[in-house]
Write a protein that holds these residues in place. Structure first.
Motif, short mmCIF file in Angstrom:
data_model
loop_
_atom_site.label_atom_id
_atom_site.label_comp_id
_atom_site.label_asym_id
_atom_site.label_seq_id
_atom_site.Cartn_x
_atom_site.Cartn_y
_atom_site.Cartn_z
N GLY A 208 33.36 29.39 43.00
CA GLY A 208 34.47 30.25 42.66
C GLY A 208 35.83 29.58 42.59
N GLU B 108 31.65 33.78 41.51
CA GLU B 108 31.61 33.40 42.93
C GLU B 108 30.23 33.69 43.54
OE1 GLU B 108 35.12 34.38 45.30
OE2 GLU B 108 36.02 35.25 43.51
N ARG C 41 35.21 42.51 44.80
CA ARG C 41 35.67 41.15 45.09
C ARG C 41 35.57 40.93 46.59
NH1 ARG C 41 40.74 40.59 44.68
NH2 ARG C 41 40.76 38.34 44.33
#
Length: 283
Positions: free
Chosen positions: A109, A130, A261
């Motif tokens: 990431g 990621e 996220r």
């Protein structure tokens, strides 16, 4: 949230009590929750072995300096930075950077990529998602048989990732950055467990899989594991920073709230959306 809400502690979590199991970056997480009105019960479920004192990290670093890896997988920015800084303290910093510079370096990431470049290194590839699954897919597609692969571990063993590499014929060297041990003082953990079981806690936040395992283990030691699992399945929200963190809970049939996220702020935002829907705040 406007400035008035931050000052008065009013927000979407007002009237809710949230348990925080984190040790590292706990203050930041607690502040984010309190600014949204939550009452926070902090119970560090783990303690971190200081990097400079970590004999396992030193041994792994010496092993890689003595015999270079073909591939290095950097999984977290703070862990990679901490590893290189610890190596500097042991007088191995320059030698480690030479080995890393010569290896095929994969960074999980953008944040890890930035840290890698700040160390004067260049990554060969980084997934925008990621995702460790994407990293693994790429490695296996290229072929890992006979390759020596160093994997930065960040408090979590990455058992499936490492196992898949070894099954593919790779020699894997785990680099245990930030190892966790049970807390020296179990009092806060026991108070959190008692609060959950008594109905006084509305949500528990987890930022690492070992913290979840530690809380479940402590409940088992006290003979309260079935009651804890039942509470987390029905009523108490379990919020996790990502799917790896959630795995020990999901293994017990516990549904979790996770952000898109894998960061603290999105985790708190996800809890702000989910908790008022599932539970009624206390007056």
């Amino acid at each position: 949230m406007d400035d008035g809400e931050q000052r008065t502690g009013q927000g979407p979590l007002t009237g809710f009590t949230v348990g925080v199991t984190a040790a590292r970056r706990a203050e930041e997480l607690i502040t984010l929750l309190q600014r949204r009105g939550a009452e926070v019960l902090h119970a560090p479920a783990l303690r971190i072995v200081p990097l400079a004192d970590d004999s396992e990290l030193l041994a792994a670093t010496r092993e890689l300096v003595a015999r270079a890896p073909d591939v290095v997988v950097a999984t977290t920015a703070v862990g990679f930075r901490g590893w290189t800084e610890a190596a500097d303290g042991w007088g191995l910093g320059g030698a480690l950077l030479e080995r890393l510079r010569a290896a095929e370096l994969l960074a999980r990431g953008p944040k890890v990529t930035g840290t890698v470049r700040a160390a004067g290194l260049s990554e060969r590839w980084s997934p925008a998602s990621e995702s460790m699954a994407e990293v693994l897919e790429r490695l296996l597609a290229e072929g890992v048989a006979g390759r020596r692969i160093a994997v930065q571990l960040h408090g979590e063993p990455l058992t499936e990732f490492v196992g898949a590499l070894r099954a593919g014929g790779a020699e894997v060297v785990g680099v245990p950055v930030y190892r966790w041990l049970p807390p020296e003082d179990l009092g806060p953990v026991d108070r959190l467990l008692d609060g959950v079981l008594a109905g006084g806690v509305d949500a528990v936040v987890f930022t690492s899989a070992p913290a979840a395992v530690s809380l479940l283990d402590r409940a088992g030691q006290r003979g309260r594991l079935p009651a804890l699992v039942a509470a987390l399945r029905d009523g108490v929200v379990a919020a996790c920073v990502g799917p790896v963190t959630a795995q020990p809970l999901r293994a017990h049939g516990i549904d979790t709230v996770e952000p898109e996220r894998f960061r603290l702020a999105p985790l708190v935002q996800a809890l702000c959306r989910e908790l008022p829907v599932r539970a009624r705040p206390r007056p």
